[in-house]
Motif scaffolding. Structure first.
Motif, PDB file in Angstrom:
ATOM      1  N   ALA A  80       0.831  -1.208   0.000  1.00 39.32           N
ATOM      2  CA  ALA A  80       0.000   0.000   0.000  1.00 39.32           C
ATOM      3  C   ALA A  80       0.864   1.256   0.000  1.00 39.32           C
ATOM      4  O   ALA A  80       1.796   1.385   0.788  1.00 39.32           O
ATOM      5  CB  ALA A  80      -0.924   0.003   1.214  1.00 39.32           C
ATOM      6  N   GLU A  81       0.542   2.172  -0.892  1.00 41.15           N
ATOM      7  CA  GLU A  81       1.220   3.466  -0.963  1.00 41.15           C
ATOM      8  C   GLU A  81       0.294   4.608  -0.556  1.00 41.15           C
ATOM      9  O   GLU A  81       0.768   5.657  -0.131  1.00 41.15           O
ATOM     10  CB  GLU A  81       1.748   3.705  -2.383  1.00 41.15           C
ATOM     11  N   VAL A  82      -0.998   4.405  -0.706  1.00 42.89           N
ATOM     12  CA  VAL A  82      -1.997   5.407  -0.330  1.00 42.89           C
ATOM     13  C   VAL A  82      -3.027   4.747   0.572  1.00 42.89           C
ATOM     14  O   VAL A  82      -3.586   3.710   0.223  1.00 42.89           O
ATOM     15  CB  VAL A  82      -2.693   6.006  -1.566  1.00 42.89           C
ATOM     16  N   VAL A  83      -3.272   5.328   1.730  1.00 46.83           N
ATOM     17  CA  VAL A  83      -4.307   4.849   2.643  1.00 46.83           C
ATOM     18  C   VAL A  83      -5.365   5.937   2.755  1.00 46.83           C
ATOM     19  O   VAL A  83      -5.076   7.064   3.159  1.00 46.83           O
ATOM     20  CB  VAL A  83      -3.737   4.514   4.035  1.00 46.83           C
ATOM     21  N   GLU A  84      -6.581   5.578   2.376  1.00 49.41           N
ATOM     22  CA  GLU A  84      -7.701   6.520   2.410  1.00 49.41           C
ATOM     23  C   GLU A  84      -8.767   5.967   3.332  1.00 49.41           C
ATOM     24  O   GLU A  84      -9.292   4.875   3.105  1.00 49.41           O
ATOM     25  CB  GLU A  84      -8.263   6.726   1.000  1.00 49.41           C
ATOM     26  N   LEU A  85      -9.084   6.712   4.362  1.00 52.07           N
ATOM     27  CA  LEU A  85     -10.039   6.260   5.362  1.00 52.07           C
ATOM     28  C   LEU A  85     -11.331   7.061   5.227  1.00 52.07           C
ATOM     29  O   LEU A  85     -11.321   8.290   5.289  1.00 52.07           O
ATOM     30  CB  LEU A  85      -9.450   6.444   6.765  1.00 52.07           C
ATOM     31  N   LYS A  86     -12.433   6.374   5.020  1.00 46.66           N
ATOM     32  CA  LYS A  86     -13.720   7.028   4.895  1.00 46.66           C
ATOM     33  C   LYS A  86     -14.256   7.373   6.283  1.00 46.66           C
ATOM     34  O   LYS A  86     -14.221   6.541   7.193  1.00 46.66           O
ATOM     35  CB  LYS A  86     -14.716   6.122   4.164  1.00 46.66           C
ATOM     36  N   PRO A  87     -14.768   8.592   6.471  1.00 46.34           N
ATOM     37  CA  PRO A  87     -15.240   8.987   7.803  1.00 46.34           C
ATOM     38  C   PRO A  87     -16.486   8.231   8.223  1.00 46.34           C
ATOM     39  O   PRO A  87     -17.319   7.854   7.393  1.00 46.34           O
ATOM     40  CB  PRO A  87     -15.523  10.487   7.641  1.00 46.34           C
ATOM     41  N   SER A  88     -16.598   8.010   9.516  1.00 43.31           N
ATOM     42  CA  SER A  88     -17.761   7.362  10.099  1.00 43.31           C
ATOM     43  C   SER A  88     -18.338   8.288  11.161  1.00 43.31           C
ATOM     44  O   SER A  88     -17.648   8.651  12.114  1.00 43.31           O
ATOM     45  CB  SER A  88     -17.377   6.017  10.720  1.00 43.31           C
ATOM     46  N   LEU A  89     -19.599   8.702  10.993  1.00 44.34           N
ATOM     47  CA  LEU A  89     -20.200   9.671  11.905  1.00 44.34           C
ATOM     48  C   LEU A  89     -20.822   9.017  13.129  1.00 44.34           C
ATOM     49  O   LEU A  89     -20.813   9.585  14.214  1.00 44.34           O
ATOM     50  CB  LEU A  89     -21.255  10.494  11.164  1.00 44.34           C
ATOM     51  N   LYS A  90     -21.366   7.806  12.967  1.00 42.57           N
ATOM     52  CA  LYS A  90     -22.095   7.174  14.059  1.00 42.57           C
ATOM     53  C   LYS A  90     -21.251   6.187  14.849  1.00 42.57           C
ATOM     54  O   LYS A  90     -21.420   6.043  16.047  1.00 42.57           O
ATOM     55  CB  LYS A  90     -23.346   6.478  13.507  1.00 42.57           C
ATOM     56  N   SER A  91     -20.365   5.466  14.171  1.00 43.14           N
ATOM     57  CA  SER A  91     -19.553   4.467  14.861  1.00 43.14           C
ATOM     58  C   SER A  91     -18.100   4.930  14.915  1.00 43.14           C
ATOM     59  O   SER A  91     -17.731   5.941  14.332  1.00 43.14           O
ATOM     60  CB  SER A  91     -19.630   3.121  14.137  1.00 43.14           C
ATOM     61  N   LYS A  92     -17.276   4.173  15.612  1.00 44.56           N
ATOM     62  CA  LYS A  92     -15.857   4.487  15.725  1.00 44.56           C
ATOM     63  C   LYS A  92     -15.025   3.590  14.814  1.00 44.56           C
ATOM     64  O   LYS A  92     -13.867   3.294  15.097  1.00 44.56           O
ATOM     65  CB  LYS A  92     -15.406   4.330  17.176  1.00 44.56           C
ATOM     66  N   LEU A 111      -1.567   9.607   3.372  1.00 49.09           N
ATOM     67  CA  LEU A 111      -2.605   9.214   4.310  1.00 49.09           C
ATOM     68  C   LEU A 111      -3.700  10.270   4.294  1.00 49.09           C
ATOM     69  O   LEU A 111      -3.441  11.451   4.493  1.00 49.09           O
ATOM     70  CB  LEU A 111      -2.038   9.070   5.728  1.00 49.09           C
ATOM     71  N   CYS A 112      -4.934   9.831   4.034  1.00 47.39           N
ATOM     72  CA  CYS A 112      -6.082  10.730   4.004  1.00 47.39           C
ATOM     73  C   CYS A 112      -7.093  10.290   5.056  1.00 47.39           C
ATOM     74  O   CYS A 112      -7.707   9.227   4.919  1.00 47.39           O
ATOM     75  CB  CYS A 112      -6.717  10.749   2.616  1.00 47.39           C
ATOM     76  N   ILE A 113      -7.262  11.093   6.096  1.00 44.63           N
ATOM     77  CA  ILE A 113      -8.254  10.806   7.132  1.00 44.63           C
ATOM     78  C   ILE A 113      -9.174  12.023   7.309  1.00 44.63           C
ATOM     79  O   ILE A 113      -9.658  12.295   8.403  1.00 44.63           O
ATOM     80  CB  ILE A 113      -7.584  10.443   8.468  1.00 44.63           C
ATOM     81  N   THR A 114      -9.405  12.744   6.229  1.00 44.62           N
ATOM     82  CA  THR A 114     -10.237  13.938   6.277  1.00 44.62           C
ATOM     83  C   THR A 114     -11.633  13.608   6.802  1.00 44.62           C
ATOM     84  O   THR A 114     -12.312  12.722   6.286  1.00 44.62           O
ATOM     85  CB  THR A 114     -10.361  14.564   4.877  1.00 44.62           C
ATOM     86  N   GLY A 115     -12.051  14.323   7.836  1.00 45.51           N
ATOM     87  CA  GLY A 115     -13.383  14.148   8.389  1.00 45.51           C
ATOM     88  C   GLY A 115     -13.554  12.974   9.322  1.00 45.51           C
ATOM     89  O   GLY A 115     -14.670  12.734   9.795  1.00 45.51           O
ATOM     90  N   CYS A 116     -12.499  12.239   9.604  1.00 48.94           N
ATOM     91  CA  CYS A 116     -12.592  11.079  10.504  1.00 48.94           C
ATOM     92  C   CYS A 116     -12.568  11.568  11.945  1.00 48.94           C
ATOM     93  O   CYS A 116     -11.500  11.702  12.561  1.00 48.94           O
ATOM     94  CB  CYS A 116     -11.460  10.099  10.226  1.00 48.94           C
ATOM     95  N   ALA A 139      -5.498  15.606   6.894  1.00 49.64           N
ATOM     96  CA  ALA A 139      -6.174  15.336   8.161  1.00 49.64           C
ATOM     97  C   ALA A 139      -7.064  16.504   8.555  1.00 49.64           C
ATOM     98  O   ALA A 139      -7.150  16.875   9.717  1.00 49.64           O
ATOM     99  CB  ALA A 139      -5.156  15.049   9.265  1.00 49.64           C
ATOM    100  N   GLY A 140      -7.713  17.094   7.568  1.00 48.23           N
ATOM    101  CA  GLY A 140      -8.583  18.229   7.844  1.00 48.23           C
ATOM    102  C   GLY A 140      -9.871  17.816   8.527  1.00 48.23           C
ATOM    103  O   GLY A 140     -10.383  16.717   8.323  1.00 48.23           O
ATOM    104  N   SER A 141     -10.392  18.713   9.360  1.00 46.64           N
ATOM    105  CA  SER A 141     -11.686  18.506  10.032  1.00 46.64           C
ATOM    106  C   SER A 141     -11.712  17.247  10.871  1.00 46.64           C
ATOM    107  O   SER A 141     -12.716  16.533  10.910  1.00 46.64           O
ATOM    108  CB  SER A 141     -12.823  18.473   8.998  1.00 46.64           C
ATOM    109  N   CYS A 142     -10.626  16.939  11.538  1.00 42.86           N
ATOM    110  CA  CYS A 142     -10.569  15.769  12.432  1.00 42.86           C
ATOM    111  C   CYS A 142     -10.604  16.250  13.879  1.00 42.86           C
ATOM    112  O   CYS A 142      -9.815  17.096  14.271  1.00 42.86           O
ATOM    113  CB  CYS A 142      -9.291  14.969  12.200  1.00 42.86           C
ATOM    114  N   TRP A 143     -11.486  15.691  14.627  1.00 41.19           N
ATOM    115  CA  TRP A 143     -11.530  15.966  16.054  1.00 41.19           C
ATOM    116  C   TRP A 143     -12.186  14.796  16.754  1.00 41.19           C
ATOM    117  O   TRP A 143     -12.801  13.946  16.140  1.00 41.19           O
ATOM    118  CB  TRP A 143     -12.286  17.260  16.349  1.00 41.19           C
ATOM    119  N   LYS A 144     -12.048  14.765  18.046  1.00 34.92           N
ATOM    120  CA  LYS A 144     -12.671  13.690  18.816  1.00 34.92           C
ATOM    121  C   LYS A 144     -13.726  14.282  19.735  1.00 34.92           C
ATOM    122  O   LYS A 144     -13.627  15.425  20.156  1.00 34.92           O
ATOM    123  CB  LYS A 144     -11.624  12.933  19.634  1.00 34.92           C
ATOM    124  N   THR A 145     -14.743  13.522  20.057  1.00 29.83           N
ATOM    125  CA  THR A 145     -15.834  14.010  20.892  1.00 29.83           C
ATOM    126  C   THR A 145     -15.701  13.446  22.291  1.00 29.83           C
ATOM    127  O   THR A 145     -15.392  12.283  22.483  1.00 29.83           O
ATOM    128  CB  THR A 145     -17.188  13.585  20.308  1.00 29.83           C
TER     129      THR A 145
END
Length: 308
Positions: A80-92, A111-116, A139-145
């Motif tokens: 793997a050279e590119v890892v793209e993670l799709k954001p999940s709003l309800k689960s972790k 590495l793309c974790i935008t919105g995760c 890693a834009g718009s990443c935060w934890k609740t």
């Protein structure tokens, strides 16, 4: 059905590879368990260069969520050279997926974790420390609740993460709660940084833009939605990064003297949807080709730099 199944077992590896290229990544992993020839075909490195982790697959097959390395095989993940993670709003699931492949993808360059929003400091730092070839971090718009409050990543995250990625050249940390200390950390650790997005980082003072002047290779800077005063603009225009060529400042306050000074240095300025002095800005843009108020041109400049 049985005859078709056995006929598929006798196909040459190249033919199976051609078939598998039309399948989603998770289905390629499953196909590798059908027969030996399918297993050899599924190990084609080209299939695994872009590892797109989708949370809908997690909901359908729980073992993928908790044992990604075992399910796909460590040998395949190493390609793997590119890892793209799709954001999940309800689960972790987004944080769990990133944690599950940590250490298995040492050759990742992007590495793309935008919105995760569930990816925490420790998960991100752990993954970055397992790869030293990373050149792009989105890693834009990443935060934890926690306790019903939104806690953005901070300068402390950068202090822990950036020393492990010395080859970083493109960094998107839009929406992070960084201060001037975070900007200083970026400049000190990312000597080859060429593109930086700090959109929505509202805690920065004018001193942060003075610090950026030490980033000698920085050519693209996104400061959209940052609360900019005249002091911010003066600081940026007085000592801009020496190789700065494109500045994106959407939804910001317009400052005519700084725009004219930056454009005289050859900097292309995109400032769509300015929060003040729009009439003045349109007049300047009409006379100066390096100043643009077109939202489409601003989006095109961002896409060309970060390839969204």
């Amino acid at each position: 059905t049985v005859s078709v199944l056995y006929w598929g077992m006798d196909l040459p590896v190249d033919v199976v590879k051609h078939i598998l290229q039309y399948l989603p990544l998770i289905e390629i992993g499953r196909a590798g368990g059908v027969a030996k020839v399918w297993f050899r075909a599924s190990r084609e490195p080209g299939f695994w260069k872009v590892l797109s982790l989708r949370n809908k697959w997690v909901n359908r097959d729980k073992r993928v969520l908790f044992d990604y390395k075992r399910y796909y095989g460590v040998a395949r993940l190493r390609a793997a050279e590119v890892v793209e993670l799709k954001p999940s709003l309800k689960s972790k699931a987004d944080a769990t997926l990133l944690k599950s492949i940590t250490g298995a993808c040492p050759n990742v360059t992007e590495l793309c974790i935008t919105g995760c929003i569930h990816v925490s400091d420790s998960v991100l730092v752990s993954f970055l420390s397992s790869t030293s070839n990373l050149s792009t971090l989105k890693a834009g718009s990443c935060w934890k609740t926690a306790d019903l409050k939104m806690h953005h990543f901070s300068s402390t995250t950068l202090l822990r993460a950036l020393p492990g990625v010395p080859l970083l050249s493109r960094l998107d940390i839009s929406g992070w709660g960084i201060t001037d200390v975070g900007v200083q950390t970026i400049v000190n650790n990312c000597k080859g940084l060429r593109a930086l997005s700090i959109e929505g980082c509202v805690l920065l003072t004018p001193w942060a833009f003075t610090i950026l002047s030490d980033s000698v290779f920085l050519s693209f800077l996104d400061i959209s939605r940052v609360f900019l005063t005249s002091e911010h603009w003066v600081s940026l225009s007085t000592s801009p990064p020496p190789r700065l060529s494109t500045l994106l400042a959407a939804h910001c306050v317009a400052h005519k003297p700084s725009f004219l000074k930056l454009s005289s240095l050859g900097v292309t300025i995109h400032i769509p949807n300015a929060t003040s002095n729009r009439t003045m800005l349109q007049k300047i843009a009409g006379k100066n080709p390096l100043i643009s108020t077109c939202p489409q041109q601003a989006e095109a400049a961002l896409d060309a730099c970060f390839q969204y």
